[in-house]
Design an enzyme around this catalytic site. Structure first.
Site, PDB file in Angstrom:
ATOM      1  N   GLU A 153       9.822   0.452   4.930  1.00  0.00           N
ATOM      2  CA  GLU A 153       9.191  -0.822   5.210  1.00  0.00           C
ATOM      3  C   GLU A 153       9.988  -1.932   4.501  1.00  0.00           C
ATOM      4  O   GLU A 153      10.746  -1.656   3.567  1.00  0.00           O
ATOM      5  CB  GLU A 153       7.734  -0.836   4.745  1.00  0.00           C
TER       6      GLU A 153
ATOM      7  N   ASP B 284      12.040   7.533   4.420  1.00  0.00           N
ATOM      8  CA  ASP B 284      11.058   7.206   3.387  1.00  0.00           C
ATOM      9  C   ASP B 284      11.244   5.753   2.951  1.00  0.00           C
ATOM     10  O   ASP B 284      12.363   5.228   2.950  1.00  0.00           O
ATOM     11  CB  ASP B 284      11.244   8.143   2.190  1.00  0.00           C
TER      12      ASP B 284
ATOM     13  N   ASP C  64       1.880   8.113  -0.531  1.00  0.00           N
ATOM     14  CA  ASP C  64       1.759   8.720  -1.856  1.00  0.00           C
ATOM     15  C   ASP C  64       0.299   8.865  -2.269  1.00  0.00           C
ATOM     16  O   ASP C  64      -0.306   7.929  -2.818  1.00  0.00           O
ATOM     17  CB  ASP C  64       2.509   7.879  -2.896  1.00  0.00           C
TER      18      ASP C  64
END
Length: 450
Positions: free
Chosen positions: A36, A33, A110
């Site tokens: 990046e 998660d 999200d």
């Protein structure tokens, strides 16, 4: 960590070994998660573009690669942690790039518990599939917020027909277990999940097809019907492989929905097994049909001319379904024919690649020629485990849709026998559905029923 450097990726992969990752087991997989190169309080919410990696290249050159290389290194670590390196990994990643499909699944990030976010999920996932990223999905119910019973129901129905299907929510959101919405909604959510699990053999086959041919799992309408211009702009319905058309319901209080049916094929409702009326046989065109879609119904249709495989035993997990019997759903086309594949391997190891240990069953039907169902098997490795345990892959039922009249009888012929065995069947002249029960064959053997 500089994942553009092979030394760093190797170091990271080693951290997943069982002696380093304390408490991990062969059944524990990984979610990358927020992988990046983010700097949330920076001017571009990212690393400065002129930062250098270990090789001296600026961040602007490898920004989009970072998440993919993170994903790749994690997947390699999950493979290497086993002595023989022979267990497939599962890694879910938020960040990705072209090529990430080689390393694991992706989700759309999200989202919120809003109807508008449910509505945009399908177009987003279709865009990713067009780019060859097939193992993708959106958080069912939305990550932020609290869905009501109706929104949760519609999202579960839609999510069950997306390649990656999971529920996930922010820690401040209310609990969302199916029983939290009352008994009536719980039954609906269970039914949606059951539809997903029943189709796992079909999903597995379509994923295999994606790996072999490059055709995505979740397809835009124009991809399957490239000469039908009226479907070019359609992004609120889609196909799973070539054979299941899905139109999610994405608004409150909806009891009817307009579905664009490609007129090159006929279509059968997967719940009633009835052929859709009002769809004339016209190549390169589509027909808009209003269909009922109350809270208990998501419009899903099987293409005429296809054979779809399901497993109908209700289990607590897919692992427990591994050796459950198959049911074939044969949807006859206008020409009275149908075809479909079923791909089988051990579903765990790399034996399908390293040892060619797999079997592909190619089912076909040509009702006008007296062939109810035929199976032609392609075996990757005649000495493999799949074929050795072929007796565990039983076809227990065959359902044929669109049969105009009952046959005088049905007989099963095996390759190893010159004489046929009579089969019992049931035929409903009103629904035009014929059911063959317990043909006592496996999907790993050549046979035909005439």
């Amino acid at each position: 960590l500089d994942f553009t450097d092979e030394r760093v990726r190797t170091w990271w992969a080693r951290q997943f070994s069982y002696d380093k990752y304390k408490g991990s087991t062969p059944d524990l997989f990984t979610w990358n998660d927020m992988n990046e190169p983010s700097v949330f309080n920076g001017p571009e919410v990212s690393m400065q573009k002129d930062l250098l990696n270990l090789a001296g290249c600026e961040h602007r050159e490898w920004h989009n690669l970072y998440g993919m290389l993170f994903h790749r290194s994690t997947g390699e670590g999950l493979v290497r942690r086993n002595d023989d390196g022979n267990v497939r990994p599962f890694v879910l990643s938020r960040s990705f790039f072209a090529g990430s499909q080689r390393y694991g699944a992706i989700w759309t990030g999200d989202n919120e518990s809003k109807w508008s976010h449910l509505a945009i999920a399908a177009p987003m996932l279709l865009g990713l599939n067009v780019a060859a990223l097939s193992f993708v999905g959106a958080d069912v119910g939305g990550f932020f917020g609290n869905p009501d019973a109706e929104l949760m129901t519609r999202w579960m129905q839609a999510g069950a027909y997306q390649p990656f299907f999971r529920g996930h929510a922010h820690h401040d959101s209310k609990r969302r277990e199916p029983w939290m919405f009352g008994d009536e909604t719980m039954v609906r959510l269970r039914r949606a999940a059951m539809a997903r699990y029943a189709l796992l053999p079909q999903w597995y086959t379509v994923f295999w097809e994606a790996g072999v041919t490059g055709m995505p799992v979740m397809r835009t309408m124009w991809m399957q019907y490239p000469k039908t211009q009226s479907l070019f702009s359609v992004d609120d319905q889609y196909l799973i492989g070539s054979d299941l058309l899905v139109k999610p319901v994405v608004g409150p209080g909806i009891t009817s929905t307009v579905v664009q049916f490609p007129a090159a094929d006929c279509w059968y409702d997967v719940d009633t097994m009835q052929r859709m009326a009002g769809v004339p046989s016209e190549p390169n065109s589509s027909v808009a049909v209003t269909v009922a879609s109350d809270i208990d119904k998501i419009p899903v249709y099987q293409r005429g001319g296809s054979i779809v495989t399901r497993k109908l035993r209700l289990r607590r997990s897919s692992h427990l379904m591994a050796m459950d019997p198959y049911t074939l759903y044969v949807a006859l086309g206008d020409d009275g024919k149908a075809a479909g594949d079923l791909y089988m391997d051990d579903e765990v190891t790399f034996a399908h690649e390293r040892e060619r240990d797999y079997v592909v069953a190619s089912f076909s039907s040509s009702w006008g020629d007296g062939v109810a169902v035929q199976n032609s098997v392609r075996v990757g490795n005649a000495d493999g485990e799949v074929l050795e345990h072929a007796g565990d892959r039983v076809v227990e039922r065959i359902v044929v849709m669109g049969v105009e009249r009952a046959p005088g009888g049905l007989s099963l012929f095996r390759r190893t026998s010159s004489s046929g065995s009579p089969l019992e069947f049931q035929f409903d002249s009103l629904t035009k559905v014929l059911v063959v029960r317990k043909p006592e064959v496996t999907a790993c053997e050549d046979f035909h029923i005439q």
